[in-house]
Design a protein around this motif. Structure first.
Motif, PDB file in Angstrom:
ATOM      1  N   SER A 189       7.487  49.879  34.907  1.00 18.81           N
ATOM      2  CA  SER A 189       8.142  48.607  34.536  1.00 18.81           C
ATOM      3  C   SER A 189       8.522  48.671  33.066  1.00 18.81           C
ATOM      4  O   SER A 189       8.191  47.798  32.291  1.00 18.81           O
ATOM      5  CB  SER A 189       7.247  47.409  34.852  1.00 18.81           C
ATOM      6  OG  SER A 189       5.955  47.571  34.337  1.00 18.81           O
TER       7      SER A 189
ATOM      8  N   ILE B  14      12.416  45.154  32.094  1.00 19.96           N
ATOM      9  CA  ILE B  14      12.589  44.031  33.014  1.00 19.96           C
ATOM     10  C   ILE B  14      14.010  43.564  32.746  1.00 19.96           C
ATOM     11  O   ILE B  14      14.282  42.934  31.707  1.00 19.96           O
ATOM     12  CB  ILE B  14      11.566  42.914  32.712  1.00 19.96           C
ATOM     13  CG1 ILE B  14      10.130  43.456  32.767  1.00 19.96           C
ATOM     14  CG2 ILE B  14      11.753  41.753  33.684  1.00 19.96           C
ATOM     15  CD1 ILE B  14       9.090  42.485  32.223  1.00 19.96           C
TER      16      ILE B  14
ATOM     17  N   VAL C 298      12.618  47.208  36.945  1.00 18.97           N
ATOM     18  CA  VAL C 298      12.460  45.826  37.411  1.00 18.97           C
ATOM     19  C   VAL C 298      13.780  45.096  37.201  1.00 18.97           C
ATOM     20  O   VAL C 298      14.376  45.155  36.119  1.00 18.97           O
ATOM     21  CB  VAL C 298      11.366  45.083  36.597  1.00 18.97           C
ATOM     22  CG1 VAL C 298      11.279  43.622  37.037  1.00 18.97           C
ATOM     23  CG2 VAL C 298      10.013  45.758  36.738  1.00 18.97           C
TER      24      VAL C 298
ATOM     25  N   GLN D  48      11.504  46.951  41.494  1.00 15.27           N
ATOM     26  CA  GLN D  48      10.857  45.677  41.814  1.00 15.27           C
ATOM     27  C   GLN D  48      11.836  44.519  41.590  1.00 15.27           C
ATOM     28  O   GLN D  48      12.664  44.586  40.677  1.00 15.27           O
ATOM     29  CB  GLN D  48       9.658  45.441  40.903  1.00 15.27           C
ATOM     30  CG  GLN D  48       8.571  46.484  41.003  1.00 15.27           C
ATOM     31  CD  GLN D  48       7.457  46.183  40.003  1.00 15.27           C
ATOM     32  OE1 GLN D  48       6.846  45.125  40.026  1.00 15.27           O
ATOM     33  NE2 GLN D  48       7.201  47.119  39.114  1.00 15.27           N
TER      34      GLN D  48
ATOM     35  N   TRP E 216      11.842  40.646  40.471  1.00 17.65           N
ATOM     36  CA  TRP E 216      11.084  39.545  39.887  1.00 17.65           C
ATOM     37  C   TRP E 216      12.021  38.347  39.712  1.00 17.65           C
ATOM     38  O   TRP E 216      13.242  38.472  39.783  1.00 17.65           O
ATOM     39  CB  TRP E 216      10.563  39.907  38.493  1.00 17.65           C
ATOM     40  CG  TRP E 216       9.560  41.009  38.385  1.00 17.65           C
ATOM     41  CD1 TRP E 216       9.278  42.003  39.296  1.00 17.65           C
ATOM     42  CD2 TRP E 216       8.708  41.266  37.257  1.00 17.65           C
ATOM     43  NE1 TRP E 216       8.310  42.845  38.789  1.00 17.65           N
ATOM     44  CE2 TRP E 216       7.949  42.422  37.547  1.00 17.65           C
ATOM     45  CE3 TRP E 216       8.518  40.646  36.019  1.00 17.65           C
ATOM     46  CZ2 TRP E 216       7.007  42.947  36.648  1.00 17.65           C
ATOM     47  CZ3 TRP E 216       7.595  41.162  35.130  1.00 17.65           C
ATOM     48  CH2 TRP E 216       6.843  42.300  35.448  1.00 17.65           C
TER      49      TRP E 216
END
Ligand SMILES: CC(=O)SCCNC(=O)CCNC(=O)[C@H](O)C(C)(C)COP(=O)(O)OP(=O)(O)OC[C@H]1O[C@@H](n2cnc3c(N)ncnc32)[C@H](O)[C@@H]1OP(=O)(O)O
Ligand SMILES: CC(=O)C(=O)O
Ligand SMILES: [Mg+2]
Length: 356
Positions: A27, A30, A53, A87, A89
């Motif tokens: 990560s 982000i 991310v 990922q 988010w």
């Protein structure tokens, strides 16, 4: 205060078991996008191939009259996109806003199985995390989710900083904390107008050399965020969760962005936010240990055998403590290399070179 015995019991009947460990997945960046912005949304499938991310932002930077569009956009994007290893988010609106309840209800119900982490802004203390914790359990149970959603707090209020240790330990869902320098500066009444980064007025000056107070005195700009980042890193480390530097708003100044990210990396952060595509590669470079450091760390570990005692390598003393530092670097490198063949090859090449 919950009893430690109850900490891992679901907070609603039918909710998944709370996590016992925070999954360690890359990560380094982000990457923020506005899901209601068609141009940005169109880039998401490509961005998913090069980011660790992707975060659909619903809070600040999304206009008040675009909040519903952003929320609906995120639902569509999440349903339509194959994110691979990346990922997904979201950052929901703040807990005192008129939007957050619908954000949480809609997202958990519609795309709770696609989301990994929910970022909560402007967290003031453990009570904010407790509220989200219970609500998520209720919504997970109703949606029939089998995996618990994780929670990430933004450290961007003076009381949040004062309470950072209790926030980090407030729930087994806590995945990490990011520094929010813009709101934090306002909350503290700092006199800055920037989103993260330094300020030329925050400096120290060498002593005067003679009678002339202006002559020959070098100044050194200081890091406004050192205290807060260091405190956040300790709070996260003691609770087994992950610390991140937040945004660097001067998109054009890629040089100072790299410096700010590297300071955070060296202090213990695992990643930072990218607000614009140009910041993705900066974060990737900075938050991956350098091949030279990895090669050195592997050499120290190899030469230290069982990891105890003291040896001299190239004039530098190594002992049990330096081996532990080297293991931190090598473990991170191995985790990143496992999904990045280019990085794996660079680490192996540097290791061979140092051995020859
Ligand atoms: C304090 C905080 O809370 S920080 C977190 C909240 N802030 C944010 O999320 C901001 C996110 N970033 C942005 O909104 C934008 O990057 C801005 C407004 C800063 C700059 O946007 P622009 O003026 O469009 O930048 P620029 O012209 O350089 O963009 C180039 C291209 O990249 C796209 N782009 C810019 N930022 C992003 C992004 N974050 N994600 C995906 N695509 C992006 C633009 O849409 C544009 O696309 P195009 O070539 O198809 O026209
Ligand atoms: C990151 C963020 O939200 C802030 O700096 O305010
Ligand atoms: Mg903020």
């Amino acid at each position: 205060m919950r009893s430690p015995k109850d900490f891992f019991a679901p907070l609603a009947v039918g909710a998944p078991q709370p996590p016992r460990q925070i999954p360690v997945r890359p990560s380094r960046m982000i990457h923020f996008f506005d899901p209601g912005n068609e141009k940005m949304a169109a880039k998401v499938p490509d961005l998913a191939k090069k980011t660790d991310v992707l975060l659909g932002n619903l809070e600040d930077a999304v206009r008040a009259d675009r909040k519903e569009a952003a929320r609906a956009g995120l639902v569509s994007i999440a349903k339509a996109t194959d994110f691979g290893r990346t990922q997904l988010w979201t950052r929901v609106n703040s807990l005192d806003s008129p939007w957050v309840l619908d954000d949480l209800i809609t997202l958990v119900t519609e795309i709770g199985d696609k989301l990994d982490v929910i970022m909560i802004p402007k967290v003031e203390g453990a009570q904010d995390i407790h509220y989200v914790d219970r609500l998520l359990a209720q919504l997970e149970a109703r949606a029939g989710l089998t995996e618990p959603l994780l929670v990430h707090a933004i450290l961007e209020t003076a009381s949040g900083v004062a309470n950072v240790e209790e926030i980090a330990g407030a729930s087994p869902r806590m995945q990490g904390i990011s520094l929010g320098p813009a709101d934090l500066a306002a909350s503290r009444r700092m006199k800055t107008t920037r989103v993260g980064g330094g300020h030329p007025g925050y400096l120290v000056r060498t002593d005067p050399v003679g009678e002339d107070l202006d002559e020959g005195r070098t100044t050194y700009q200081q890091d406004l965020w050192h205290y807060t980042v260091a405190r956040m890193v300790d709070a996260c480390a003691m609770n087994g969760i992950l610390p991140y530097y937040g945004p660097f708003g001067d998109i054009r100044d890629v040089v100072a962005c790299e410096d700010q990210f590297r300071n955070a990396f060296l202090l213990g952060c695992v990643g930072a936010w990218s607000l614009h595509p140009v910041q993705i590669d900066i974060a990737k470079k900075v938050f991956s240990p350098s091949p030279a450091d990895v090669a050195w760390a592997r050499r120290v570990i190899a030469e230290m055998g069982d990891g105890t005692g003291a040896v001299m390598i190239d004039g530098k003393m190594q002992d049990d403590a330096s081996v532990k530092q080297c293991r931190v670097v090598v473990e991170l490198a191995d985790e990143l290399a496992a999904t990045d063949p280019e990085l794996a090859a660079a680490y192996d090449a540097a290791t061979k070179e140092i051995q020859s």
